[in-house]
Design an enzyme around this catalytic site. Structure first.
Site, PDB file in Angstrom:
ATOM      1  N   GLU A  74       0.828  -1.380   0.065  1.00 43.51           N
ATOM      2  CA  GLU A  74      -0.021  -0.043   0.037  1.00 43.51           C
ATOM      3  C   GLU A  74       0.962   1.159   0.078  1.00 43.51           C
ATOM      4  O   GLU A  74       1.865   1.244   0.754  1.00 43.51           O
ATOM      5  CB  GLU A  74      -0.787  -0.129   1.263  1.00 43.51           C
ATOM      6  CG  GLU A  74      -1.900   1.137   1.597  1.00 43.51           C
ATOM      7  CD  GLU A  74      -2.587   1.059   2.628  1.00 43.51           C
ATOM      8  OE1 GLU A  74      -2.187   0.459   3.548  1.00 43.51           O
ATOM      9  OE2 GLU A  74      -3.639   1.865   2.743  1.00 43.51           O
ATOM     10  N   LYS A  87      -9.286   2.217  -2.509  1.00 43.22           N
ATOM     11  CA  LYS A  87      -9.413   1.611  -1.368  1.00 43.22           C
ATOM     12  C   LYS A  87     -10.830   2.150  -0.910  1.00 43.22           C
ATOM     13  O   LYS A  87     -11.181   3.202  -0.824  1.00 43.22           O
ATOM     14  CB  LYS A  87      -8.361   2.005  -0.183  1.00 43.22           C
ATOM     15  CG  LYS A  87      -8.363   1.373   1.242  1.00 43.22           C
ATOM     16  CD  LYS A  87      -7.530   1.724   2.068  1.00 43.22           C
ATOM     17  CE  LYS A  87      -7.169   1.164   3.326  1.00 43.22           C
ATOM     18  NZ  LYS A  87      -6.024   1.550   4.103  1.00 43.22           N
ATOM     19  N   CYS A  90      -5.081  -3.351   2.380  1.00 44.16           N
ATOM     20  CA  CYS A  90      -5.136  -3.222   3.474  1.00 44.16           C
ATOM     21  C   CYS A  90      -6.360  -3.619   4.269  1.00 44.16           C
ATOM     22  O   CYS A  90      -7.195  -4.593   4.292  1.00 44.16           O
ATOM     23  CB  CYS A  90      -4.312  -2.018   4.002  1.00 44.16           C
ATOM     24  SG  CYS A  90      -3.418  -2.232   5.778  1.00 44.16           S
ATOM     25  N   LEU A 102      24.643   6.143  29.378  1.00 40.25           N
ATOM     26  CA  LEU A 102      24.690   4.953  30.180  1.00 40.25           C
ATOM     27  C   LEU A 102      24.850   5.224  31.462  1.00 40.25           C
ATOM     28  O   LEU A 102      25.751   5.444  32.112  1.00 40.25           O
ATOM     29  CB  LEU A 102      26.025   4.230  29.598  1.00 40.25           C
ATOM     30  CG  LEU A 102      25.863   2.895  29.300  1.00 40.25           C
ATOM     31  CD1 LEU A 102      24.813   2.465  28.562  1.00 40.25           C
ATOM     32  CD2 LEU A 102      27.119   2.297  28.495  1.00 40.25           C
ATOM     33  N   GLY A 145      22.053   1.174  34.459  1.00 40.06           N
ATOM     34  CA  GLY A 145      20.893   0.599  34.700  1.00 40.06           C
ATOM     35  C   GLY A 145      20.306  -0.240  33.458  1.00 40.06           C
ATOM     36  O   GLY A 145      21.171  -0.207  32.631  1.00 40.06           O
ATOM     37  N   GLU A 163       7.918   4.061  33.011  1.00 40.93           N
ATOM     38  CA  GLU A 163       8.140   5.396  33.298  1.00 40.93           C
ATOM     39  C   GLU A 163       7.669   6.370  32.854  1.00 40.93           C
ATOM     40  O   GLU A 163       7.084   7.535  33.223  1.00 40.93           O
ATOM     41  CB  GLU A 163       9.946   5.686  33.279  1.00 40.93           C
ATOM     42  CG  GLU A 163      10.685   4.881  33.843  1.00 40.93           C
ATOM     43  CD  GLU A 163      12.270   5.028  33.639  1.00 40.93           C
ATOM     44  OE1 GLU A 163      13.119   4.337  33.972  1.00 40.93           O
ATOM     45  OE2 GLU A 163      12.631   5.827  32.333  1.00 40.93           O
TER      46      GLU A 163
END
Lengths: 579, 579
Positions: B44, B110, B146, B325, B328, B436
């Site tokens: 598509e 479509k 689709c 870095l 963790g 988080e």
């Protein structure tokens, strides 16, 4: 003479706050009852707020909204209430409930769901099919919702032509854009005339994230003449006596109607609903309905911004704001807006001079804060800037200074404002304008750091106009003249001027308008007389900086095309214009 | 025996990059010609990339896409080409062009436009109405796009039942979510069986901002059995010989068909289009079609993330990345992903210890960088932190330390990474996970600063699984075991643990899934056995932190509901749950 006393309640709903919205609706219902109104209409989705976005995908939110509607029913004993809510059947609908004589008399489902610009209603709602006509006190009333009336051949046409509606009540949540009220009112006036029908239009007011709703509710006669008009940007209750007797007479004189009526569209389902008349009583006279004046263009924008910043602040439970005051025109405007919206004592302006900050910028910042009577702090960034340089230089391996060092200064300022925000629960207002935001002439996590970007949709030239407008109101140079006359500069390196990096604003702003707001092609913009290289550069900058904008704070849409929900561009974008 | 040699080209298009997409399409066409394929199908909108968003509102973009389509026509001399593009009539359509014998033979529009989840197709396209059936080499082929095939009573049904299609080719751009391939394949298999039709499904691959497309193109027999299957997350050309002779025989045995066929829906417009056969020649034999194996769940997610970060980096013209870095687990995973996606030498990991950083975190960061062979720098934030404290303390008026001081540390780290990014043109990868991001346990402009948020949609527990998966592949503790076993901590104040502020992740993650992904109500979540106070707190945190997420970097959707385009919540939101 048949008369309907109609009240339009132009309210400021809060998205999601069903209790508060309910309380407010009851308050205006009670006011309208004291005016002996027959019917009171509230804006589209006034019970839930607009746009509620994916809250609408939570069944318990729908059910809580229905519970609030049920609680409202008893208030309709002495007045008919028309209120926007979310209806739940096998699917959900953007709906208007008609509450009458202590009962839910009927529900209308919005037929045309907008799904362009800032609107995503196909994401949430099923479309309505049915067109009810309510007969109240012998008067035929058609109800429809917002987008419905923007279709010349839509519900307003059908209700008037095939349902014999004499009054159309359209409940709306129509967001503000510059001078949109004029084209909207013109459209409403033509709808009234085309259909020989009285049109009553009630619109929301208030700020909701990126949007401000402007109110400007309106009642027009079947001639398209103004019967009543509410002010912009404030709550209002408009009450007017409508006399539909002339509608039939007008229609007898209009041969177009008679001919068109022969062509009934397929599947049109008009349903007459007789409402029992409310108890007759002698009504008190009311004063002539209010007809609020129009705002001049710059005044209108200023008020939109003021309401936007006020509502974002309060509706998000802040009472105080903080912003960086550079001595430039953008932060001056935001500071004035904040002071006007929230009161000077709730605004803290922080001057954060660095080694490239001119003395005049420092003086101007201080003077402006004094004029506006806001709290003022000065925190130099020099020590921190030097600390960053000495920490980072070993890692820069003999590279020469560039944008990096400029951004560090901006980010230190962002950090300081955020620290004050964290410590004192002040909302940080960012001060970037649309010209910067479009071209990426701003620092991510630097001057872009903050919770609300008040003027992010205001082009630079309009920033100046707004400052001058504010000074005119003040009657003196509230915003010092030097702020308005100096050459714009970020002051992040020696002798820096905006014009080193960007075309002059009197060229940049119209090019941006053509490209961003009107989606004009490169060739079309050049054909308007702009230099091809300049246009190419501006387009490149706009395309390249989508990643910055994506991380920008929300701010108030005032133009016909704001970044964000209104203009949704991919970051990853290989399209090259003007080949 | 009638045979159709079908090639499916599972390509990685770039949004907007028409030339590159054209070049790629031509490349695969030429490859398919060498395999003597009769027809090749591309996904598509493979010419424009998907989703092109508001590029689709620019007429010159539409016209440039049409120009590319015209350039493609001559390549169809020896092979029929089916390719997704944007058609322009009086409106625009999400379309498939059938190029045949050096001419544009037909265009399919479509019919079902998705406008939910991450999709906004009602914003752009008009819906198609017409259902063509192509007769090629005596075989009836139905083409659809689709979403069309996701409707059991949609085009696939009508083309098979009323148009007598023996093969359905569905061209798709279906974004990845965890294990979605299984439900999609199951659906496709049922469509094949229900309609006794061969189903060929070709899907895009590649990353585009928040989305990754997974490929997994598939050909199923009329029994729903796999004939061919492309791999996930890589480009592929699948070539298979399809034999539709059994379709008629199957249909003779199915009485449901005969009965249903009597009920023809209104307005259905099936059109048979005879395509002139391509010149007969003896075809070379081809090997049995590829049937790629399924990926195990965690492997699948890992590969999705790897492709997502690779494509975002390269498609935005970066070659190198930088990240913080911490020692963790989150940054460890992102570092491993970046090294795998881009090569170790293109990754710089920066350890930025502060006064609350443990020695073990520093050691773990260094060890991980060594194991991954990425570039490693260590920059202490202590001097800068102390400088901020001494500059700001006078303004804090004796207030005690709180989140402010924690955020300052995070923001210094953000500034350092951004400075390296600015100086060396490295893309900053952020390392926050979905747990988080959902609860706001992250710092705006601090650890949230960066261009791409690789694991923003990965819940914490899955982060651990992904790390263990990566270690399993490596055959040793590539990610040091201590990283996987220590208690998670932001290390922004003495002795801090995530569990001081958040429920344990084995409670938090399922509550978040219920609330964020599945939109369950408070009562429903509690009824699953979670503590009401915990659920209330989590919901409050999710709601409150919409403002942070709104300013977060884009990142890869892997769950059924990612923040952003997939879950659109208002910031200003007065809704209170669980009253």
């Amino acid at each position: 003479m048949r008369t309907l006393r109609l009240a339009l309640a132009q309210v400021n709903s809060i998205v999601g706050d069903l209790e508060e919205n309910f309380r407010k609706i009851v308050h205006y219902v009670e006011q309208a009852v004291t005016c002996d109104a027959d019917i009171i209409a509230f804006p589209e989705l006034s019970l839930t707020g607009y746009p509620a976005e994916d809250l609408l995908l939570r069944p318990e939110f729908i059910d809580d909204n229905l519970e609030c509607l049920r609680k409202l029913i008893p208030y309709s004993k002495h007045i008919t209430i028309l209120v926007g809510f979310v209806d739940r059947r096998d699917d959900i609908f953007n709906a208007a409930a008609l509450l009458h004589k202590g009962a839910l008399a009927d529900i209308y489902h919005k037929q045309f769901l907008p799904n362009y610009s800032v609107f995503d209603e196909n994401r949430y709602f099923q479309e309505g099919k049915r067109l009810p006509i309510y007969k109240l006190n012998g008067i035929n009333i058609g109800v429809n919702i917002c987008e419905d009336i923007w279709y010349p051949g839509g519900p307003t046409r059908h209700q008037s032509l095939y349902g014999n509606a004499e009054i159309i009540i359209n409940i709306s949540a129509s967001p503000y854009a510059i001078e949109k009220v004029f084209s909207r009112n013109k459209m409403l006036s033509v709808r009234a005339r085309d259909n020989e029908v009285i049109v009553a239009y009630v619109n929301l007011i208030g700020g909701q994230d990126d949007l401000v709703f402007d109110g400007n509710s309106l009642i027009l006669s079947e001639d398209g003449e103004v019967i009543a008009k509410a002010p912009a940007f404030e709550e209002a209750l408009v009450v007017a006596d409508l006399h539909p007797d002339n509608v039939f007479s007008k229609r007898l004189h209009d041969p177009r109607r008679r001919k068109e009526k022969l062509f009934v569209p397929a599947n049109m389902e008009i349903q007459q609903i007789q409402l029992e008349s409310l108890e007759k009583k002698t009504k008190q006279k009311i004063p002539a309905a209010m007809i609020a004046g129009d705002l001049e263009r710059v005044e209108e924008v200023y008020n939109a911004l003021k309401l936007g910043v006020r509502d974002y602040t309060y509706k998000n439970h802040f009472s105080k704001v903080v912003l960086g005051l550079s001595g430039g025109v953008d932060s001056a405007l935001v500071c004035a807006l904040a002071a006007d919206a929230l009161g000077s004592k709730n605004v803290t302006a922080v001057s954060m001079p660095g080694k490239f900050t001119s003395q005049s910028s420092k003086d101007d910042a201080r003077q402006l804060a004094e004029n506006l009577k806001v709290n003022f702090r000065e925190i130099s960034i020099d020590t921190l800037y030097n600390a960053y340089l000495s920490e980072l230089t070993p890692f820069f391996e003999g590279k020469s200074p560039d944008l990096t060092e400029e951004n560090i200064q901006a980010r230190i300022r962002g950090n300081i404002l955020m620290a004050l925000s964290n410590k004192f629960s002040w909302l940080v207002l960012t001060t970037g304008n649309k010209s910067e935001f479009s071209t990426g002439y701003c620092t991510l996590y630097g001057d872009m750091a903050g919770g609300f970007a008040v003027i992010k949709d205001v082009p630079k030239l309009l920033v100046y106009e707004l400052c001058r407008y504010r000074n005119k109101i003040a009657g003196y140079d509230l915003i010092p003249d030097s702020i308005l006359t100096k050459a714009p500069s970020a002051e992040l390196k020696p002798g820096q001027k905006d014009s080193d990096s960007l075309p002059p604003y009197d060229i940049l702003d119209p090019v941006l308008e053509a490209y961003v707001e009107r989606d004009l092609a490169f060739e079309e913009i050049v054909s308007q007389g702009f230099d091809a290289e300049v246009v190419k550069k501006v387009i490149r900058l706009v395309d390249l900086n989508e990643y910055k904008r994506r991380q920008g704070a929300p701010g108030i849409k005032i133009t016909q095309r704001a970044f964000g929900k209104d203009r949704r561009f991919p970051i990853t974008n290989g399209y090259r214009h003007g080949r």
